[in-house]
Design an enzyme around this catalytic site. Structure first.
Site, PDB file in Angstrom:
ATOM      1  N   VAL A 119      32.627  17.499  26.291  1.00  0.00           N
ATOM      2  CA  VAL A 119      33.691  17.010  27.169  1.00  0.00           C
ATOM      3  C   VAL A 119      33.038  16.235  28.301  1.00  0.00           C
ATOM      4  O   VAL A 119      32.089  16.718  28.933  1.00  0.00           O
ATOM      5  CB  VAL A 119      34.526  18.166  27.739  1.00  0.00           C
ATOM      6  N   CYS A 120      33.516  15.014  28.529  1.00  0.00           N
ATOM      7  CA  CYS A 120      33.079  14.226  29.688  1.00  0.00           C
ATOM      8  C   CYS A 120      31.553  14.037  29.661  1.00  0.00           C
ATOM      9  O   CYS A 120      30.975  13.673  28.641  1.00  0.00           O
ATOM     10  CB  CYS A 120      33.560  14.918  30.958  1.00  0.00           C
TER      11      CYS A 120
END
Length: 331
Positions: A119-120
């Site tokens: 994520v990210c």
């Protein structure tokens, strides 16, 4: 270092392991965690996933908020088959990508996983572990340059919300982790389960990875930093079905056409005509995704005038026709 090959699908017990470290973004964790914690399995008649949050040594992990997250030691899951491994993002990913102990632990977990995700900025850590070599990947736009420059073997892309390359998934900034998690639930348990979770979270829609992490409305607000044309943008959004030549916009802004065109381009980085088209496309996307209205109706409501003009605008900007867009993204 070449990417490893994920193992084949394990048992029906779907263990989701979130890897955290100091200074993660809280929403990078709790967004996807909320999705998996409440995803209904239509076959098992209950939640389809078991979730666990781990760190190198366990204990409380500081986030980028006042809230710290309890975690289990990574050693607790090293003997288990992992269905989905998710490396969470945050500013801590910058030192984390050089943390040999963390990287080694992630590799050991990933070798036991059916699916490996980030994520990210967690993509930086996953790239440092070698799992993104030769693969398409995305991260938060603010970390794009670092990922591209430090890991040239990664096929980094700037725009998508998330990317699936084999059994390796990466997602863009923060809330995009929710979109990725919903897509994973849809793949594992079916679209109905993903939609049920989205409704319970009051998520606007289940977005495909092919959509952009850059909201056109947010980009307009960011480029017009002083807010000089904010009132005009709100007025434009309410009058898209009408002709909106530069003279009309200038009059609404209380300026001459020439001065308005020059001032608008300086403040926003685009021309009034392109801004109008972008807003019309954005409105059409929403109607295509969320309503059964015909293409003719949508082209009229959005001010394109006819289907062909709307089609040309979509192809020029999104590289897809309105009909294909609806097929791919309709909720």
């Amino acid at each position: 270092m070449t990417a490893k090959t994920a193992k084949s699908h394990p048992s029906r017990k779907r263990l989701v392991v979130f890897v955290v470290y100091p200074d993660i973004v809280l929403l990078d964790l709790v967004g996807p965690l909320q999705v998996f914690s409440h995803a209904p399995d239509p076959v098992m008649q209950g939640n389809g996933y078991e979730c666990i949050v781990v760190s190198v040594s366990g204990g409380l992990i500081e986030t980028n908020t006042v809230v710290s997250i309890p975690s289990e030691p990574i050693a607790r899951v090293l003997d288990r088959d992992i269905h989905t491994l998710i490396v969470v993002g945050g500013d801590g990913a910058i030192p984390g990508r050089r943390d040999a102990t963390l990287i080694s632990a992630i590799n050991r977990l990933a070798e036991r996983a059916y699916r490996v995700c980030s994520v990210c900025s967690g993509a930086l850590v996953l790239a440092a572990a070698g799992w993104l070599d030769g693969r398409r990947a995305v991260t938060h736009w603010d970390d794009f340059q670092m990922l591209t420059e430090e890991f040239p073997h990664v096929k980094t892309e700037l725009d998508p919300i998330f990317i699936k390359d084999g059994n390796v998934w990466t997602s863009a900034g923060i809330t995009a982790g929710i979109d990725m998690a919903l897509a994973i639930v849809s793949e594992d348990l079916g679209r109905a389960s993903a939609m049920e979770v989205a409704r319970s979270m009051v998520a606007q829609m289940v977005r495909s990875g092919g959509q952009s992490q850059f909201s056109p409305a947010l980009m307009r607000q960011a480029s017009d930093g002083t807010g000089r044309f904010e009132a005009l943008h709100l007025w434009m959004a309410d009058h898209l079905a009408e002709p909106l030549p530069v003279e009309t916009l200038a009059a609404q802004a209380g300026m001459s056409a020439r001065n308005f065109a020059r001032a608008y381009a300086k403040a926003t980085g685009t021309t009034p005509a392109k801004a109008v088209e972008a807003m019309r496309i954005e409105r059409a996307q929403d109607l295509l995704e969320t309503t059964p209205k015909s293409l003719k109706q949508i082209s009229t409501l959005c001010g394109f005038g006819d289907e062909d003009r709307m089609r040309r605008a979509f192809l020029r900007t999104l590289h897809v026709s309105p009909a294909d867009y609806r097929s791919n993204f309709q909720v």
